[in-house]
Design a protein around this motif. Structure first.
Motif, PDB file in Angstrom:
ATOM      1  N   PRO A  82       0.807  -1.228   0.000  1.00  0.00           N
ATOM      2  CA  PRO A  82       0.000   0.000   0.000  1.00  0.00           C
ATOM      3  C   PRO A  82       0.835   1.271   0.000  1.00  0.00           C
ATOM      4  CG  PRO A  82      -0.889  -1.589   1.553  1.00  0.00           C
ATOM      5  CD  PRO A  82       0.434  -2.124   1.100  1.00  0.00           C
ATOM      6  N   TRP A  83       1.995   1.246   0.673  1.00  0.00           N
ATOM      7  CA  TRP A  83       2.834   2.443   0.694  1.00  0.00           C
ATOM      8  C   TRP A  83       3.462   2.682  -0.684  1.00  0.00           C
ATOM      9  CZ3 TRP A  83       3.048   6.287   4.010  1.00  0.00           C
ATOM     10  CH2 TRP A  83       4.109   7.201   3.945  1.00  0.00           C
ATOM     11  N   LEU A  84       3.925   1.600  -1.320  1.00  0.00           N
ATOM     12  CA  LEU A  84       4.433   1.739  -2.681  1.00  0.00           C
ATOM     13  C   LEU A  84       3.341   2.252  -3.616  1.00  0.00           C
ATOM     14  CD1 LEU A  84       6.613  -1.465  -3.185  1.00  0.00           C
ATOM     15  CD2 LEU A  84       7.406   0.900  -3.149  1.00  0.00           C
ATOM     16  N   ALA A  85       2.115   1.753  -3.408  1.00  0.00           N
ATOM     17  CA  ALA A  85       0.997   2.182  -4.242  1.00  0.00           C
ATOM     18  C   ALA A  85       0.667   3.650  -4.031  1.00  0.00           C
ATOM     19  CB  ALA A  85      -0.235   1.330  -3.945  1.00  0.00           C
ATOM     20  N   LEU A  86       1.036   4.210  -2.887  1.00  0.00           N
ATOM     21  CA  LEU A  86       0.842   5.640  -2.634  1.00  0.00           C
ATOM     22  C   LEU A  86       1.987   6.473  -3.209  1.00  0.00           C
ATOM     23  CD1 LEU A  86      -0.442   5.784   1.055  1.00  0.00           C
ATOM     24  CD2 LEU A  86      -1.715   6.341  -1.008  1.00  0.00           C
ATOM     25  N   GLN A  87       3.192   5.937  -3.165  1.00  0.00           N
ATOM     26  CA  GLN A  87       4.318   6.709  -3.661  1.00  0.00           C
ATOM     27  C   GLN A  87       4.262   6.908  -5.167  1.00  0.00           C
ATOM     28  OE1 GLN A  87       7.752   4.624  -1.620  1.00  0.00           O
ATOM     29  NE2 GLN A  87       8.036   6.701  -0.822  1.00  0.00           N
ATOM     30  N   LEU A  88       3.714   5.943  -5.905  1.00  0.00           N
ATOM     31  CA  LEU A  88       3.602   6.095  -7.355  1.00  0.00           C
ATOM     32  C   LEU A  88       2.663   7.241  -7.733  1.00  0.00           C
ATOM     33  CD1 LEU A  88       3.613   2.349  -8.469  1.00  0.00           C
ATOM     34  CD2 LEU A  88       5.461   4.024  -8.648  1.00  0.00           C
ATOM     35  N   PRO A  89       1.430   7.300  -7.203  1.00  0.00           N
ATOM     36  CA  PRO A  89       0.589   8.464  -7.531  1.00  0.00           C
ATOM     37  C   PRO A  89       1.131   9.767  -6.956  1.00  0.00           C
ATOM     38  CG  PRO A  89      -0.515   7.059  -5.923  1.00  0.00           C
ATOM     39  CD  PRO A  89       0.674   6.304  -6.428  1.00  0.00           C
ATOM     40  N   SER A  90       1.940   9.694  -5.904  1.00  0.00           N
ATOM     41  CA  SER A  90       2.576  10.917  -5.407  1.00  0.00           C
ATOM     42  C   SER A  90       3.487  11.508  -6.473  1.00  0.00           C
ATOM     43  CB  SER A  90       3.387  10.626  -4.148  1.00  0.00           C
ATOM     44  OG  SER A  90       2.556  10.227  -3.084  1.00  0.00           O
ATOM     45  N   LEU A  91       4.296  10.655  -7.102  1.00  0.00           N
ATOM     46  CA  LEU A  91       5.168  11.119  -8.184  1.00  0.00           C
ATOM     47  C   LEU A  91       4.340  11.608  -9.366  1.00  0.00           C
ATOM     48  CD1 LEU A  91       7.881   8.293  -8.074  1.00  0.00           C
ATOM     49  CD2 LEU A  91       8.134  10.666  -7.289  1.00  0.00           C
ATOM     50  N   ALA A  92       3.256  10.887  -9.654  1.00  0.00           N
ATOM     51  CA  ALA A  92       2.390  11.309 -10.755  1.00  0.00           C
ATOM     52  C   ALA A  92       1.736  12.659 -10.459  1.00  0.00           C
ATOM     53  CB  ALA A  92       1.317  10.246 -10.997  1.00  0.00           C
TER      54      ALA A  92
ATOM     55  N   VAL B  35       0.576  23.065  -2.726  1.00  0.00           N
ATOM     56  CA  VAL B  35       0.527  22.641  -1.317  1.00  0.00           C
ATOM     57  C   VAL B  35       0.923  21.169  -1.190  1.00  0.00           C
ATOM     58  CG1 VAL B  35      -1.014  22.279   0.657  1.00  0.00           C
ATOM     59  CG2 VAL B  35      -1.211  24.360  -0.713  1.00  0.00           C
ATOM     60  N   PHE B  36       0.587  20.378  -2.212  1.00  0.00           N
ATOM     61  CA  PHE B  36       0.825  18.935  -2.134  1.00  0.00           C
ATOM     62  C   PHE B  36       2.307  18.602  -1.983  1.00  0.00           C
ATOM     63  CE2 PHE B  36       1.950  14.925  -4.119  1.00  0.00           C
ATOM     64  CZ  PHE B  36       1.106  14.029  -3.480  1.00  0.00           C
ATOM     65  N   VAL B  37       3.181  19.298  -2.696  1.00  0.00           N
ATOM     66  CA  VAL B  37       4.600  18.921  -2.714  1.00  0.00           C
ATOM     67  C   VAL B  37       5.224  18.951  -1.321  1.00  0.00           C
ATOM     68  CG1 VAL B  37       6.879  19.488  -3.611  1.00  0.00           C
ATOM     69  CG2 VAL B  37       4.890  19.546  -5.130  1.00  0.00           C
ATOM     70  N   PRO B  38       5.173  20.066  -0.567  1.00  0.00           N
ATOM     71  CA  PRO B  38       5.766  20.023   0.782  1.00  0.00           C
ATOM     72  C   PRO B  38       5.014  19.087   1.724  1.00  0.00           C
ATOM     73  CG  PRO B  38       4.623  22.102   0.414  1.00  0.00           C
ATOM     74  CD  PRO B  38       4.684  21.414  -0.910  1.00  0.00           C
ATOM     75  N   TRP B  39       3.701  18.973   1.522  1.00  0.00           N
ATOM     76  CA  TRP B  39       2.911  18.051   2.356  1.00  0.00           C
ATOM     77  C   TRP B  39       3.387  16.616   2.159  1.00  0.00           C
ATOM     78  CZ3 TRP B  39      -0.351  13.950   1.078  1.00  0.00           C
ATOM     79  CH2 TRP B  39      -1.169  13.466   2.110  1.00  0.00           C
ATOM     80  N   ALA B  40       3.575  16.211   0.913  1.00  0.00           N
ATOM     81  CA  ALA B  40       4.003  14.829   0.620  1.00  0.00           C
ATOM     82  C   ALA B  40       5.428  14.573   1.070  1.00  0.00           C
ATOM     83  CB  ALA B  40       3.873  14.556  -0.891  1.00  0.00           C
ATOM     84  N   VAL B  41       6.286  15.607   0.981  1.00  0.00           N
ATOM     85  CA  VAL B  41       7.659  15.457   1.486  1.00  0.00           C
ATOM     86  C   VAL B  41       7.629  15.265   2.993  1.00  0.00           C
ATOM     87  CG1 VAL B  41       9.844  16.672   1.841  1.00  0.00           C
ATOM     88  CG2 VAL B  41       8.739  16.733  -0.401  1.00  0.00           C
ATOM     89  N   TYR B  42       6.827  16.071   3.681  1.00  0.00           N
ATOM     90  CA  TYR B  42       6.759  15.998   5.143  1.00  0.00           C
ATOM     91  C   TYR B  42       6.298  14.618   5.616  1.00  0.00           C
ATOM     92  CZ  TYR B  42       5.330  17.061   9.934  1.00  0.00           C
ATOM     93  OH  TYR B  42       5.188  17.048  11.295  1.00  0.00           O
ATOM     94  N   TRP B  43       5.302  14.060   4.942  1.00  0.00           N
ATOM     95  CA  TRP B  43       4.760  12.772   5.367  1.00  0.00           C
ATOM     96  C   TRP B  43       5.480  11.578   4.747  1.00  0.00           C
ATOM     97  CZ3 TRP B  43       2.023  12.462   9.539  1.00  0.00           C
ATOM     98  CH2 TRP B  43       1.288  13.575   9.961  1.00  0.00           C
ATOM     99  N   GLY B  44       6.571  11.805   4.053  1.00  0.00           N
ATOM    100  CA  GLY B  44       7.400  10.718   3.563  1.00  0.00           C
ATOM    101  C   GLY B  44       6.962  10.076   2.269  1.00  0.00           C
ATOM    102  N   LEU B  45       5.916  10.603   1.636  1.00  0.00           N
ATOM    103  CA  LEU B  45       5.416   9.994   0.408  1.00  0.00           C
ATOM    104  C   LEU B  45       6.384  10.182  -0.750  1.00  0.00           C
ATOM    105  CD1 LEU B  45       1.684  11.034   0.742  1.00  0.00           C
ATOM    106  CD2 LEU B  45       2.608   8.720   0.926  1.00  0.00           C
ATOM    107  N   LEU B  46       7.202  11.206  -0.681  1.00  0.00           N
ATOM    108  CA  LEU B  46       8.200  11.444  -1.729  1.00  0.00           C
ATOM    109  C   LEU B  46       9.602  11.092  -1.239  1.00  0.00           C
ATOM    110  CD1 LEU B  46       6.864  14.825  -3.179  1.00  0.00           C
ATOM    111  CD2 LEU B  46       6.617  12.543  -4.138  1.00  0.00           C
ATOM    112  N   GLY B  47       9.666  10.372  -0.123  1.00  0.00           N
ATOM    113  CA  GLY B  47      10.957   9.967   0.421  1.00  0.00           C
ATOM    114  C   GLY B  47      11.347   8.577  -0.025  1.00  0.00           C
ATOM    115  N   ILE B  48      12.582   8.189   0.288  1.00  0.00           N
ATOM    116  CA  ILE B  48      13.071   6.868  -0.107  1.00  0.00           C
ATOM    117  C   ILE B  48      13.292   6.012   1.144  1.00  0.00           C
ATOM    118  CG2 ILE B  48      14.108   7.656  -2.225  1.00  0.00           C
ATOM    119  CD1 ILE B  48      16.792   7.717  -0.809  1.00  0.00           C
TER     120      ILE B  48
END
Length: 424
Positions: free
Chosen positions: A372-382, A411-424
């Motif tokens: 599920p986390w991988l499935a979230l990171q893909l639409p985050s990049l999209a 707003v999404f970009v810093p939000w997703a970085v903060y919550w780790g969705l755009l992290g590795i």
């Protein structure tokens, strides 16, 4: 040498004691703060001048039955043990007071001291896990408490202990990377900062330093809920009169274990006997086992910075849902709206699963991340890619409606970085 003598005495006591079925149970009630608590005194039949022990619960809901097997084992060693149903009024996952729980324990101590078969000068408290914060606090408030026994007690703050335990659980499931950091650090800091983590910054050290009673501290070397090495060192440095013991193949509750996560039948060999002999013959000198090793130290949970405040996070969530929802009905920017909504709503679902199942409900793990986390990171990049495309389109047309959707992408970009969705 001291431990060996205590264990030998415990074996002798156990062999000479009445059989397991010979423990009497007598129901009692006592009150604190207008709440009536119900318990049972488990004691050897016909006993007199017995030491007494009040058992203080771990975290969560507990009835007296959760500790009856240990109470009966102590009774077979000549100890009158009071077990009671934990209060439900004023105690929940989001609301609790160690001070109130300590006063409950003191009310139980007073009830046990009044029993005719009990020596009122030899009544102590026993606390497991959360009770390892509560029992010493109770003892620090009353000279009527003759001694303290703790199992899996913490020397660190509850929030720090919980963050360490969550990371252990997720790593044990094979998880690494941004999701682990989000669950054990970011989310923990948000729970503390929003005030829904009760007693988050309770510091046990001042209470431990104030104790004048003998303290028996017991830990499993494979404890994955309490940082055991840190706890032993803190107790040794803080408690004036201590006996600290570590059981090598035991987990948090001193049950037998292979890795700290499974729970084999029975308690760590020698645990029950050690409590019995120690209570009967309180040592005059301090002693301590070597602290067990930890894979990693615990870390303090730092307060939120202004830009992380709960209200700002909620405002960001409202903006994201509002702007992306608006974009669903407008052809320009619809791709950004769809990927953004999928990511935000999916994150909320995954976050609830992490908190309610400690990561166990997230399915298979691939590359250190649950599916599920991988499935979230893909639409985050999209979503980031769609936000860039939307920004280009808006720059060319300057369409206000497109600007609303673009605001969500910004707003999404810093939000997703903060919550780790755009992290590795």
């Amino acid at each position: 040498m001291r431990t060996g003598a205590l264990l030998l005495a415990g074996v002798i006591l156990a062999l000479s004691a009445p059989p397991a079925s010979a423990a009497d149970g007598s129901d009692v009630t006592f009150t604190n703060g207008g709440v009536t608590l119900h318990g049972t005194v488990v004691a050897p039949p016909g006993g007199s001048n017995l030491p007494g022990l009040v058992m203080v619960h771990g975290s969560g809901e507990h009835s007296r039955e959760d500790y009856r097997d240990q109470a009966e084992a102590f009774a077979r060693q000549g100890i009158a043990t009071l077990i009671y149903d934990k209060r439900t009024e004023g105690y929940s996952q989001f609301s609790r007071s160690y001070s109130t729980l300590a006063d409950d324990a003191l009310a139980a101590v007073e009830a046990l001291r009044k029993r005719p078969e009990v020596d009122p000068a030899r009544v102590g408290v026993w606390g497991l896990s959360e009770g390892g914060w509560v029992a010493p606090l109770a003892a620090s408030r009353s000279a009527d408490v003759a001694f303290v026994v703790t199992l899996g007690a913490n020397g660190v703050e509850p929030s720090r202990q919980q963050a360490w335990a969550i990371e252990n659980q997720l790593r044990q499931l094979g998880m690494t990377g941004s999701m682990v950091r989000m669950a054990s650090s970011t989310m923990m800091r948000q729970l503390v900062g929003s005030g829904v983590f009760p007693e988050a910054y309770y510091d046990p050290v001042p209470v431990l330093k104030s104790l004048r009673q003998p303290v028996l501290g017991l830990w499993g070397a494979k404890d994955v809920l309490t940082p055991p090495g840190e706890a032993v060192r803190i107790f040794q440095a803080s408690v004036a009169h201590h006996t600290l013991r570590v059981f090598p193949d035991a987990q948090h509750q001193l049950r037998r274990t292979t890795d700290g996560y499974d729970k084999l039948p029975g308690y760590a060999p020698g645990y029950l006997e050690l409590v019995g002999t120690w209570v009967h013959d309180l040592p005059t000198a301090s002693s301590a086992d070597a602290p067990p090793s930890q894979d990693r130290p615990s870390s303090s949970v730092s307060p939120l910075s202004w830009y992380e405040s709960t209200w700002l996070q909620l405002a960001a969530l409202v903006v994201l849902l509002g702007t992306f929802g608006f974009g669903l009905f407008r052809r320009p920017g619809r791709r950004l709206a769809v990927t953004g909504l999928v990511t935000v709503l999916g994150f909320l679902v995954v976050d609830v699963l992490i908190q309610t199942t400690m990561g166990k409900g997230l399915g298979p793990v691939v590359l250190g991340r649950p599916l599920p986390w991988l499935a979230l990171q893909l639409p985050s990049l999209a979503t980031v890619a769609a936000a860039i495309g939307t920004a280009v389109a808006w720059w060319r047309t300057r369409t206000p409606r497109l600007g609303v959707v673009l605001a969500g992408g910004v707003v999404f970009v810093p939000w997703a970085v903060y919550w780790g969705l755009l992290g590795i």
